[in-house]
Motif scaffolding. Structure first.
Motif, PDB file in Angstrom:
ATOM      1  N   HIS A   1       2.763 -22.367 -20.335  1.00  0.00           N
ATOM      2  CA  HIS A   1       1.913 -23.224 -21.154  1.00  0.00           C
ATOM      3  C   HIS A   1       0.905 -22.371 -21.918  1.00  0.00           C
ATOM      4  O   HIS A   1       0.712 -21.193 -21.623  1.00  0.00           O
ATOM      5  N   GLN A   2       0.262 -22.972 -22.892  1.00  0.00           N
ATOM      6  CA  GLN A   2      -0.616 -22.210 -23.777  1.00  0.00           C
ATOM      7  C   GLN A   2      -1.729 -21.502 -23.021  1.00  0.00           C
ATOM      8  O   GLN A   2      -2.122 -20.387 -23.371  1.00  0.00           O
ATOM      9  N   VAL A   3      -2.234 -22.142 -21.980  1.00  0.00           N
ATOM     10  CA  VAL A   3      -3.281 -21.534 -21.162  1.00  0.00           C
ATOM     11  C   VAL A   3      -2.801 -21.473 -19.716  1.00  0.00           C
ATOM     12  O   VAL A   3      -2.431 -22.498 -19.139  1.00  0.00           O
ATOM     13  N   ILE A   4      -2.779 -20.283 -19.152  1.00  0.00           N
ATOM     14  CA  ILE A   4      -2.434 -20.080 -17.748  1.00  0.00           C
ATOM     15  C   ILE A   4      -3.612 -19.394 -17.081  1.00  0.00           C
ATOM     16  O   ILE A   4      -4.125 -18.385 -17.585  1.00  0.00           O
ATOM     17  N   THR A   5      -4.060 -19.932 -15.972  1.00  0.00           N
ATOM     18  CA  THR A   5      -5.145 -19.309 -15.219  1.00  0.00           C
ATOM     19  C   THR A   5      -4.735 -19.189 -13.755  1.00  0.00           C
ATOM     20  O   THR A   5      -3.970 -20.008 -13.241  1.00  0.00           O
ATOM     21  N   TYR A   6      -5.249 -18.170 -13.098  1.00  0.00           N
ATOM     22  CA  TYR A   6      -5.008 -18.032 -11.670  1.00  0.00           C
ATOM     23  C   TYR A   6      -6.024 -17.075 -11.058  1.00  0.00           C
ATOM     24  O   TYR A   6      -6.691 -16.307 -11.752  1.00  0.00           O
ATOM     25  N   ARG A   7      -6.154 -17.168  -9.749  1.00  0.00           N
ATOM     26  CA  ARG A   7      -6.980 -16.250  -8.976  1.00  0.00           C
ATOM     27  C   ARG A   7      -6.046 -15.192  -8.385  1.00  0.00           C
ATOM     28  O   ARG A   7      -5.028 -15.534  -7.792  1.00  0.00           O
ATOM     29  N   LEU A   8      -6.367 -13.930  -8.561  1.00  0.00           N
ATOM     30  CA  LEU A   8      -5.574 -12.853  -7.995  1.00  0.00           C
ATOM     31  C   LEU A   8      -6.410 -12.190  -6.904  1.00  0.00           C
ATOM     32  O   LEU A   8      -7.482 -11.651  -7.185  1.00  0.00           O
ATOM     33  N   VAL A   9      -5.916 -12.236  -5.670  1.00  0.00           N
ATOM     34  CA  VAL A   9      -6.656 -11.675  -4.538  1.00  0.00           C
ATOM     35  C   VAL A   9      -5.812 -10.589  -3.891  1.00  0.00           C
ATOM     36  O   VAL A   9      -4.667 -10.829  -3.498  1.00  0.00           O
TER      37      VAL A   9
END
Length: 288
Positions: A176-184
């Motif tokens: 999708h146009q915007v992808i966000t995630y937390r990388l730990v």
């Protein structure tokens, strides 16, 4: 509007390559092309030799690249809160590292699409503003917020999809146009958590008919670890009407298979560790 593409590769991986964030009051450092190139050279050796052209190895490469960029930023005492990496630098430096400067058409389709859509990467890397508490789980070494996006286009395309025809089962992935995630980063395990903007569904197997009826499932998280001989074990969860969690083993050459081989108790032990209880409370996104 959705555009469709086809590629031969596996997609139990989290891949996403980015574009601009609606940053608020956060200071941003643009990563220079030579730094991207140096970090990529390190990423090509992440957990041993592996084929960086295989889409199945995209997560391995992308994770190593991001963590190396952050390591270099911290060593250089940058004062900003966000690293900004352009799609152009990612694409052209990748071609150099892969030896494809004169043959860009041989680059993995996901790289070509990331460049076509001008997806940049923004990485918020000040850990004290990312994780509020690890309620259940081991100590972590690094916590990052990653945003993958592109600017509004004249053709109004807000997502694109491609098929991984070599995965088991074969999968369709949609960015999708915007992808966000937390990388730990937990040292021996890397977690992509709270993923938003990435979806997919199986094209073959028993679940294919069901997903044709209910649509794509949204990827929620993935966890990965490596064996001593360089195999990557990924456990990921997608959600639609119900949760579906799967484990995948990816060889350095890109070959992927569901679960872990029966004759590898060491991999079974890794898969079990990936199932451990993990609960993290995050601060709200600050920089986008």
């Amino acid at each position: 509007m959705l555009r469709q593409f086809t590629v031969g590769a596996c997609a139990a991986v989290l891949l996403a390559v980015p574009r601009q964030a609606n940053g608020q009051s956060c200071s941003v450092d643009t990563v220079q092309a030579e730094t991207v190139a140096a970090a990529m050279r390190v990423a090509t050796r992440a957990h041993g030799d592996y084929d960086i052209l295989a889409t199945t190895n995209a997560t391995r490469f992308q994770t190593a690249l991001i963590l190396e960029l952050v390591r270099r930023a911290r060593q250089s005492n940058m004062t900003g809160e966000v690293l900004f990496v352009t799609a152009e630098d990612i694409y052209f430096e990748f071609l150099k590292v892969a030896g494809l400067q004169g043959e860009p058409e041989k680059a993995p389709l996901y790289r070509q699409l990331a460049y076509e859509y001008r997806q940049d990467i923004r990485i918020e890397y000040r850990s004290d503003s990312i994780i509020q508490e690890v309620v259940s789980g081991p100590p972590h070494y690094a916590a990052l917020n990653v945003r993958v996006a592109w600017l509004d286009r004249l053709d109004a395309v807000t997502k694109y999809g491609f098929s991984d025809t070599l995965s088991v089962p074969k999968l369709k992935i949609t960015n999708h146009q915007v992808i966000t995630y937390r990388l730990v980063d937990f040292g021996n395990m890397v977690v992509y958590d709270k993923v938003d903007g990435l979806s997919g569904r199986p094209l073959t197997g028993l679940l294919a008919t069901l997903f044709k009826l209910i649509g794509e499932g949204n990827v929620k998280w993935s966890r990965s670890m490596y064996s001593v001989d360089g195999l990557q074990i990924i456990r990921a969860r997608a959600k639609k009407i119900f949760n579906k969690t799967a484990t995948v083993t990816i060889n350095p050459d890109g070959y992927a298979q569901k679960d872990v081989p029966d004759d590898r108790p060491d991999l079974a032990a890794i898969a079990e560790r990936l199932e451990q209880k993990l609960e993290i409370t995050y601060y709200p996104y600050k920089c986008w």
